[in-house]
Design an enzyme around this catalytic site. Structure first.
Site, PDB file in Angstrom:
ATOM      1  N   SER A 270     -16.377   8.524 -22.910  1.00  0.00           N
ATOM      2  CA  SER A 270     -15.779   7.294 -22.421  1.00  0.00           C
ATOM      3  C   SER A 270     -15.889   6.158 -23.442  1.00  0.00           C
ATOM      4  O   SER A 270     -15.438   6.294 -24.567  1.00  0.00           O
ATOM      5  CB  SER A 270     -16.412   6.908 -21.083  1.00  0.00           C
ATOM      6  OG  SER A 270     -15.724   5.841 -20.486  1.00  0.00           O
TER       7      SER A 270
ATOM      8  N   ASP B 156      -7.240  13.956 -17.037  1.00  0.00           N
ATOM      9  CA  ASP B 156      -7.877  12.655 -17.185  1.00  0.00           C
ATOM     10  C   ASP B 156      -6.930  11.569 -16.683  1.00  0.00           C
ATOM     11  O   ASP B 156      -5.895  11.302 -17.295  1.00  0.00           O
ATOM     12  CB  ASP B 156      -8.211  12.416 -18.661  1.00  0.00           C
ATOM     13  CG  ASP B 156      -9.060  11.173 -18.893  1.00  0.00           C
ATOM     14  OD1 ASP B 156      -9.073  10.293 -18.005  1.00  0.00           O
ATOM     15  OD2 ASP B 156      -9.705  11.100 -19.946  1.00  0.00           O
TER      16      ASP B 156
ATOM     17  N   HIS C  87     -11.802  12.969 -16.813  1.00  0.00           N
ATOM     18  CA  HIS C  87     -12.219  11.997 -17.825  1.00  0.00           C
ATOM     19  C   HIS C  87     -13.564  12.356 -18.449  1.00  0.00           C
ATOM     20  O   HIS C  87     -13.787  12.134 -19.633  1.00  0.00           O
ATOM     21  CB  HIS C  87     -12.283  10.603 -17.188  1.00  0.00           C
ATOM     22  CG  HIS C  87     -12.631   9.521 -18.161  1.00  0.00           C
ATOM     23  ND1 HIS C  87     -11.792   9.142 -19.194  1.00  0.00           N
ATOM     24  CD2 HIS C  87     -13.732   8.739 -18.282  1.00  0.00           C
ATOM     25  CE1 HIS C  87     -12.354   8.179 -19.887  1.00  0.00           C
ATOM     26  NE2 HIS C  87     -13.532   7.913 -19.367  1.00  0.00           N
TER      27      HIS C  87
END
Length: 366
Positions: free
Chosen positions: A175, A287, A343
C-alpha cells in the site's frame, strides 16, 4: 524455542567465525505466547532515531531466515496506511506466524518470507504500532521526515546488527509503502555516495505503486493478541506504557501530510532504475483501490521516459495454473498481476506473493 535450534545457530556462528555476542541479546525474544517451536531466532526492541532528543524511537521486529541466516539476504518490510504497524502486519502477511482464530496463540505461516530471507519489520512513521516520541509534534508526519527517520534507523540498526551490514538488502512492503520504499531506497543510495564508512548493499525493491490512503487495519484477533500484557512483555514492546492501546492502524494523535499522499512516485522510481536498482511490482487483479490498468499505464510512461521497451508480456504459472500476467520492461523492471488477489496481496494470496518474492525477486536478482 527448540533447544536443537539454538545449538544449530550457535554451531553456524562458530563455522562462519561470527561472534553471536555481536547480536543485541537484550532484544532476543525467548518465546512469544502461544508460539510453535522454531529453529530460528527472533529479536524485537527500540532504536533511538535522534541522539539529541530523548524519547524518539522506532520499534522493530527482526526474524532470522529459517536456514543459514548469515548467508541469506535481509529484507525490510514496511506497511502503508500511512500509520499502520509493520510489525503487526507481519502476523497477517509475510512473517513467520499468523494469529490463531481464538487470538491467544500463533500458528506457523507456511508462506513466510523468512524461508528465503532474514526479515526486518519497522513500525514507521512515529505513532505506528509501538513507535513513539515524547514530543507531540512528532506525530505530525510526512514523506520527508518519515524518510529521514527511516534512514537514521537503518544506520543505527546496522550498528546493532553489524553482521548484516554488507548483506544483500531488499526493500518490500504494501500500500502506502509505495512512497516509503522508493524514498528510502534513494536515501540509502545517497548515503552510500556521501559516507565512506557504511555502504547499503541495495539489491532490489518489491513494491506497490502511486497509492492513495487506504484502511489497512488488521483483523481484530491481531489487535487483541498485541494488547495482551504477556505478548507486550515478550516483544519488549510498549516499555513506556503508552497512553493508547496497540492498534493495527493509526492512533488518536497520528496525522500525515495530506499533500504527500498525492505525490507522484514515478520520479523516485526513475532515479532508482537509472542507478540500476531492480524493481518488482505486483498487484492483485481484484484490487479495488489501485486498478492494475492504471498501474500498467504509469509503468509504460516510466519506461518511455527511460527509453525502455516492453520486452516481454506473458502469463506466469503457479502450481500448474495461471498465476496472472507478467510484464518485463528491459532487465530491471517487472510488473506482475496476481489472479484473485486484492489490494493486500500478501494476505489475500500469500502463497502467490511468496512465489513472486522468491522466484521473481530474490532468484531473478541472483
Amino acid at each position: 524455542m527448540e533447544f536443537g535450534g539454538v545449538i544449530f545457530i550457535s554451531f553456524l556462528f562458530f563455522q562462519l567465525g561470527v561472534d553471536s555476542n555481536a547480536f543485541p541479546m537484550n532484544d532476543l525474544i525467548s518465546k512469544l505466547p502461544g508460539q510453535p517451536d522454531i529453529n530460528f531466532r527472533q529479536f524485537a526492541g527500540y532504536i533511538d532515531v535522534d541522539e539529541n532528543v530523548v524519547g524518539r524511537s522506532l520499534f522493530y521486529y527482526f526474524v532470522e531466515a529459517e536456514k543459514d541466516p548469515l548467508t541469506q539476504p535481509l529484507t525490510v518490510w514496511l506497511t502503508g496506511g500511512p500509520g499502520c504497524s509493520s510489525v503487526g502486519d507481519a502476523f497477517g502477511s509475510v512473517g513467520p506466524f499468523i494469529v490463531t482464530k481464538d487470538a491467544h496463540g500463533l500458528q506457523t505461516n507456511l508462506f513466510s518470507w523468512n524461508k528465503v530471507s532474514n526479515l526486518l519489520f519497522i513500525d514507521s512513521p512515529i505513532g505506528s504500532g509501538w513507535s513513539y516520541s515524547n514530543t507531540s509534534s512528532d506525530y505530525n508526519n510526512g514523506d520527508d521526515i518519515t524518510n529521514k527517520i527511516l534512514l537514521t534507523f537503518m544506520q543505527k540498526w546496522y550498528e546493532k546488527y553489524p553482521v548484516f551490514k554488507w548483506k544483500d538488502l531488499y526493500l518490500a512492503g504494501s500500500s502506502f509503502a509505495g512512497h516509503f520504499i522508493p524514498n528510502l531506497a534513494n536515501a540509502l543510495l545517497d548515503d552510500n555516495k556521501q559516507s565512506k564508512q557504511s555502504k547499503f548493499n541495495l539489491k532490489g525493491l518489491i513494491v506497490p505503486i502511486v497509492s492513495t490512503e487506504v484502511d489497512m487495519c488488521h483483523p481484530l484477533r491481531v489487535q487483541f493478541y498485541f494488547n495482551l500484557p504477556e505478548v507486550q512483555k515478550a516483544f519488549h514492546g510498549n516499555q513506556t506504557n503508552l497512553s493508547y492501546s496497540w492498534k493495527g492502524c493509526f492512533t488518536a494523535n497520528f496525522k500525515y501530510n495530506e499533500a504527500d499522499k498525492d505525490l507522484d512516485m514515478l520520479p523516485a522510481l526513475k532515479n532508482l532504475l537509472q542507478q540500476s536498482v531492480p524493481i518488482t511490482i505486483f498487484s492483485g487483479d481484484q484490487d479495488g483501490i489501485i486498478p492494475i490498468e492504471g498501474t500498467l499505464q504509469h509503468l509504460q510512461k516510466l519506461a518511455e521516459e527511460l527509453t525502455i521497451k516492453l520486452t516481454k508480456e506473458e502469463t506466469w504459472s503457479f502450481r500448474t495454473k495461471e498465476g496472472g500476467l507478467k510484464y518485463e520492461f528491459g532487465d530491471l523492471l517487472k510488473f506482475l498481476t496476481v489472479k484473485g488477489g486484492n489490494h493486500h496481496v500478501t494476505s489475500s494470496r500469500p502463497s502467490q506473493a511468496f512465489y513472486i518474492f522468491s522466484t521473481f525477486t530474490i532468484n531473478w536478482m541472483h
